[in-house]
Scaffold this motif. Structure first.
Motif: not given
Length: 486
Positions: A426, A432, A472
């Protein structure tokens, strides 16, 4: 004063401080007020990532608290913050070393605190002319449980306090010597204290007030006094306006508005809760016993000997305290809703006044005979031992945690998360969304990635955040069923 005496004082209080902090010197922001401390730590790390751009401080958080209470996403993590010199300098050290670690920040604050405590000793000596009593005051100040807790931490309050002690030493030295260089030095450090932590402008305003009163009293305007004071005030006002500019464009993770009580009953309730929460963490029971005994002793002394305030420097100290107290009280009322939950606001306000008050009280205590001197040394030594022992025990209580501590659980869950994300390939630039972050920065510091943090996992907050531009989503297993699915 000889240099070896100053070195001796620093070594003594340095060894004591190191012994009290030795187990936490590289500890990640944890336990009480980990939220606030981690935000300042994040700013220091941010300087390592923005090419040390002092005027665009940033954290990992992309949905700042203000405006919108974490509901408005931003792009880059830039935040308004009080003059961030005490985040910038640890950031430089981390940038040069290529290592991101809490000990850079903790050591910086610890060293700065020792400098401040040295000048508190020198300030005490101006009034008391007694090295033992001056050292006692220094240990008295150091062993305030709240001061000790943050002494090697991350809050700019500690270096601002140190700058205040430095400034007051040079100010009262100027008052006794009329050396203009001492006054310039005082204004510089007082302005620096105020820039880095806004409440310290209380003590700057008090200096201005004292000088205005004296100018009126003696009918003499001293431009050598008011020009530096005005210059410092203009610099502070300039940075304040720039900070407002940052807040308007980028937002902020820091509070910048008053929070007064709703009414008198609310004020009384807040004061009661503040005292219930922090009274015996502001100072220990031994501090309060000493203060009470000292006041009683002085009252007896003044009643029996009919002593008067004849020392000019003592009178100026009393005047300064009396002028600062109402200004501090006004600030206390304006921010009263913060005091029950934020113990460190005491360090910004009443703590320096208490310390100055103790200096003033001890300066009136005259010890003449050798027997009295030996007895006073014994008594002060016993109290110092009590201060250190009790304050150290309170530190253990302040560092307790449990299943109620969502922030500490979050810190533990995200420890080594960077390695896990790297293993999953990632990108470092991935954004995030942490559904259950509980603080703006702790998960992101540990992941070493920017993102959006949901402080309260309400249905509204989760639905609102789902549409943001993230790469994410991260959810902690520990809170999945209880705080997210539910």
């Amino acid at each position: 004063m000889r240099h070896f005496e100053k070195i001796g004082i620093v070594i003594l209080i340095g060894l004591l401080s190191f012994l009290l902090h030795r187990k936490e010197i590289n500890e990640f922001p944890s336990y009480m007020h980990a939220w606030a401390q981690s935000d300042h730590y994040a700013i220091a790390i941010g300087f390592t990532q923005n090419n040390l751009n002092f005027f665009l401080p940033q954290t990992y958080n992309l949905n700042p608290q203000f405006p919108g209470k974490f509901r408005i996403p931003k792009d880059n993590g830039i935040t308004a913050v009080d003059f961030p010199i005490h985040q910038f300098l640890p950031g430089i050290a981390m940038k040069l070393s290529g290592e991101i670690a809490p000990w850079y920040f903790r050591i910086y604050l610890l060293i700065y605190s020792l400098i401040g405590l040295l000048y508190l000793y020198l300030l005490s000596n101006l009034f008391i002319k007694n090295k033992i009593q001056s050292l006692f005051i220094t240990i008295f100040a150091l062993t305030s449980p709240i001061y000790l807790y943050y002494q090697a931490g991350f809050l700019p309050t500690i270096p601002s306090l140190s700058n205040l002690f430095i400034a007051l030493y040079f100010y009262f030295k100027y008052k006794s010597s009329e050396n203009q260089k001492d006054f310039f030095t005082s204004v510089f450090f007082l302005a620096l204290a105020s820039l880095s932590r806004t409440p310290f402008s209380i003590f700057y305003i008090s200096i201005i007030g004292i000088e205005i009163i004296q100018a009126i009293k003696y009918k003499r305007f001293n431009y050598r006094v008011f020009i530096p004071l005005l210059s410092g005030a203009l610099i502070m006002a300039g940075y304040f306006l720039y900070n407002m500019h940052l807040r308007d464009i980028y937002g902020s993770v820091f509070l910048a508005q008053p929070l007064p009580p709703d009414n008198l009953n609310d004020a009384l309730s807040l004061i009661n809760q503040t005292l219930k929460n922090w009274l015996f963490q502001y100072f220990t029971i031994y501090h309060y016993i000493f203060i009470s005994l000292l006041i009683c002793l002085l009252l007896f002394s003044f009643a029996s000997q009919k002593r008067q305030f004849t020392n000019r420097l003592q009178n100026q100290l009393i005047s300064y305290i009396l002028l600062t107290l109402p200004i501090t009280t006004i600030y206390f009322i304006l921010m009263l809703k913060q005091f029950p939950a934020h113990d460190y606001y005491f360090l910004d306000t009443f703590y320096p006044l208490w310390i100055l008050g103790i200096i003033g009280l001890l300066s009136f205590l005259i010890i003449k005979t050798n027997t009295t001197k030996r007895l006073s040394l014994l008594v002060l030594s016993i109290f110092c031992f009590g201060f250190i022992l009790k304050s150290n025990n309170i530190q253990k209580l302040r560092r307790q945690t449990g299943d109620w501590d969502n922030i500490e659980i979050t810190k533990q869950n995200f420890t080594d998360s960077e390695k896990f994300l790297n293993f999953l390939n990632i990108s470092k630039s991935a954004k995030i969304l942490v559904i259950d972050s509980y603080t703006p920065n702790i998960p992101f510091i540990l992941m070493k990635r920017k993102g959006y943090g949901i402080m309260a996992t309400t249905e509204e907050n989760i639905k609102n955040s789902i549409i943001w531009k993230y790469d994410y989503i991260v959810i902690q297993d520990y809170f999945l069923m209880t705080d997210v699915i539910r």
